[in-house]
Design an enzyme around this catalytic site. Structure first.
Site, short mmCIF file in Angstrom:
data_model
loop_
_atom_site.label_atom_id
_atom_site.label_comp_id
_atom_site.label_asym_id
_atom_site.label_seq_id
_atom_site.Cartn_x
_atom_site.Cartn_y
_atom_site.Cartn_z
CE LYS A 78 -2.04 0.70 0.20
NZ LYS A 78 -2.10 -0.79 0.27
CB SER A 153 -1.33 -1.46 4.11
OG SER A 153 -1.50 -1.90 2.77
CB SER A 177 -3.27 -4.41 2.20
OG SER A 177 -2.27 -4.57 3.16
#
Lengths: 485, 95
Positions: A78, A153, A177
């Site tokens: 990420k 997310s 997330s």
């Protein structure tokens, strides 16, 4: 079976037997990313050159008999993790040009094993969102159905693993997330106990809730990834110095005597019928496997979303104060004075959800409202945490849905922040309580959208959590279904 | 109304965040709705409950005060929007 269809554990065996080289594997993945990224938008940065150099170094290590679990395996991170020499944007315009001068500890640990960093993944800006629509680099699309969100997310982390663009990925989970996108993309995602994995070098959103974790194809891969990143780090004073189990050797398939709780507050109105059915069938499967299923109560569940949106935004408003245009990132030109420079920089650099959360958090911490909002939320957090500790006196794990519905359509909730927040109703309490939980595939809706099962474990008992997940996975076929993408 | 446009404007100054007129309008409505939702916490009796700042109870973490290798000035300044002579440069702050 092509190279990118293999799991991390399967690829490890092939690399060790020299049936494949790390360079071959890496090239296959880079080609796959080049072919599929335009449609999915999962990657913000693709490491074409550095990845091949790392793969060569990995092949060297393998040749010298120095291979470890992740050596030579293409892993994506990420874009919230600092990665030395690579751009790290947190999917924000304010960090558009930021190049990390150092590695986050989680990155350093997988690099120590000579894993190959294949790229940096799209996400909701500053990890704020549940759909990956809040990215300055555009939304990620769900590889199962491109009209759907991948969740957020860590939407890029889940979508890239589901689309087989990376063998595994790293994400972060502040209110769901990792787990919610894993559920929406039919992959395995683990949020470890707060303090289990170092947060050093991870761009902060809400520091008392943020935790790093893996996204993988199956539970064994998840155990291998957690093994690599778990453990105390002197650079993160909130990481906990407690022993790390051998997670893989705990995957025994044995559930004898295991007690699993179903929290009655999680099976209420608003829960989609297909999700309810899939999760109830999973509970039935656990019963067949020898576990005892017990109804339990987490009485303060309905307060969790309200509690979270005060605590997380308050912490965010403080953490994001550092983006002031002085030391890194964007700086607004032509400001009248220093304060105006701050205000214009932040106006130009942050997206609308980030602004909304900074505003909410600043309000909750402001003079006259602190006691009514922030302090009150911290007290409610105590009650929510206590609910879990009470439940864990009678059960070893909890079984719940991950999200109230399967993945929703792109654009469906963008104009209603409160509805978007409520999609995290089953994942948020775990972050408030600080314990560990994971999402694993447990079915599909009648219209073929993936459904995830959430298992919640006792604090620092990721070993039991993974064993529980693995036994179910072995008895079902959901994790073997692949996107046609 | 839980929050007025004037209060939202005040909070934006505290947050050092310039907002357009349209943003002020939409944020006033959105923050009002969210604050209305979080109001439910007030119905819970939390008398005598100790607030949780961290999920894992921990004391202060100490470490030996030792000199370690850190960033060079060049590394620290590598992302600076503006720098000069080993320092971050900003506009004039004293007239």
């Amino acid at each position: 079976m092509t190279v990118y269809d293999l799991t991390l554990a399967e690829l490890r065996a092939k690399l060790d037997k020299r049936e494949l080289s790390a360079v071959e594997v890496t090239k296959t993945y880079l080609d796959r990313i080049a072919a599929t990224n335009p449609a999915l938008n999962t990657f913000i940065t693709i490491c074409n050159e550095t990845a091949l150099a790392e793969a060569q170094a990995a092949d060297q290590a393998i040749a010298e008999g120095k291979a470890q679990a992740l050596t030579g395996l293409p892993i994506a991170a990420k874009d919230i993790f600092n990665t030395a020499g690579l751009r790290t944007t947190c999917a924000s315009r304010i960090l558009d040009n930021y190049v990390s001068p150092y590695d986050a500890t989680a990155i350093a640990r997988i690099k120590e094993q000579k894993a190959v960093i294949i790229g940096k993944l799209n996400m909701d800006e500053f990890a704020m969102g549940s759909s990956n629509e809040n990215s300055a680099f555009g939304p990620v699309r769900n590889p199962w159905n491109q009209d759907l969100v991948p969740g957020g997310s860590s939407g890029g982390s889940a979508a890239s693993v589901a689309a087989r663009q990376a063998v595994a990925a790293l994400g972060t989970d502040t209110g769901g997330s990792i787990r919610q996108p894993a559920s929406h993309c039919s992959v395995v995602g683990l949020k470890p106990t707060y303090g289990r994995v170092s947060r050093y070098g991870v761009i902060a959103y809400a520091s008392s809730l943020d935790q790093v974790g893996p996204v993988t194809r199956d539970v064994r891969d998840c155990a291998l990834m957690l093994q690599a990143i778990a453990g105390y780090d002197p650079a993160d004073s909130t990481s906990v110095n407690t022993p790390v189990a051998d997670y893989q050797s705990n995957l025994t398939g044995n559930l004898k005597g295991l007690k699993i709780g179903l929290p009655k507050e999680y099976f209420i109105e608003g829960l989609d019928d297909d999700v309810r059915k899939a999760v109830e069938q999973a509970a039935e499967k656990y019963r067949e496997l020898g576990a005892e299923i017990i109804e339990v109560s987490l009485p303060h569940t309905s307060y969790a979303v309200a509690c979270y949106y005060l605590i997380a935004t308050a912490e965010a408003s403080s953490n994001l104060a550092r983006y002031d245009g002085v030391r890194y990132g964007l700086r607004a030109e032509n400001a009248e004075n220093l304060v105006d420079m701050y205000m214009q920089t932040r106006a130009a650099g942050f997206g609308s959800e980030v602004k909304r959360r900074i505003m909410l958090g600043t309000y909750a911490l402001s003079s006259g409202y602190y006691d009514a909002y922030y302090l009150k939320a911290q007290k409610v957090r105590t009650l929510i945490r206590q609910d879990f500790l009470n439940a864990f006196e009678t059960v070893d794990a909890l079984l719940t849905p991950v999200a109230p519905t399967p993945a929703f359509a792109l654009g469906e909730k963008v104009n209603d922040p409160l509805q978007m927040y409520l999609s995290d109703i089953y994942t948020i309490p775990v972050n408030l309580a600080g314990t560990c939980a994971m999402s694993l595939p447990c079915g599909f809706s009648t219209d073929e959208r993936p459904i995830g099962l959430q298992l919640i474990g006792k604090p620092f008992d990721e070993a039991t959590l993974l064993r529980t997940a693995h036994a179910y996975e072995q008895a079902t076929e959901w994790h073997k279904r692949k996107t046609e993408f | 109304m839980k929050i007025t446009r004037t209060e939202v404007e005040h909070v934006s100054r505290l947050a050092r965040l310039a907002l357009s007129a349209e943003e002020l309008d939409s944020l006033t409505g959105e923050m009002d709705a969210i604050l209305g939702y979080v109001e439910q916490l007030a119905t819970l009796d939390t008398e005598g409950i100790v607030p949780t700042a961290h999920a894992v109870p921990m004391e202060n973490a100490f470490r030996p005060d030792e000199v370690k290798v850190g960033f060079t000035a060049e590394q620290a300044l590598s992302n600076a929007p503006d720098a000069a002579e080993s320092a971050f440069r900003v506009g004039r702050i004293i007239e």
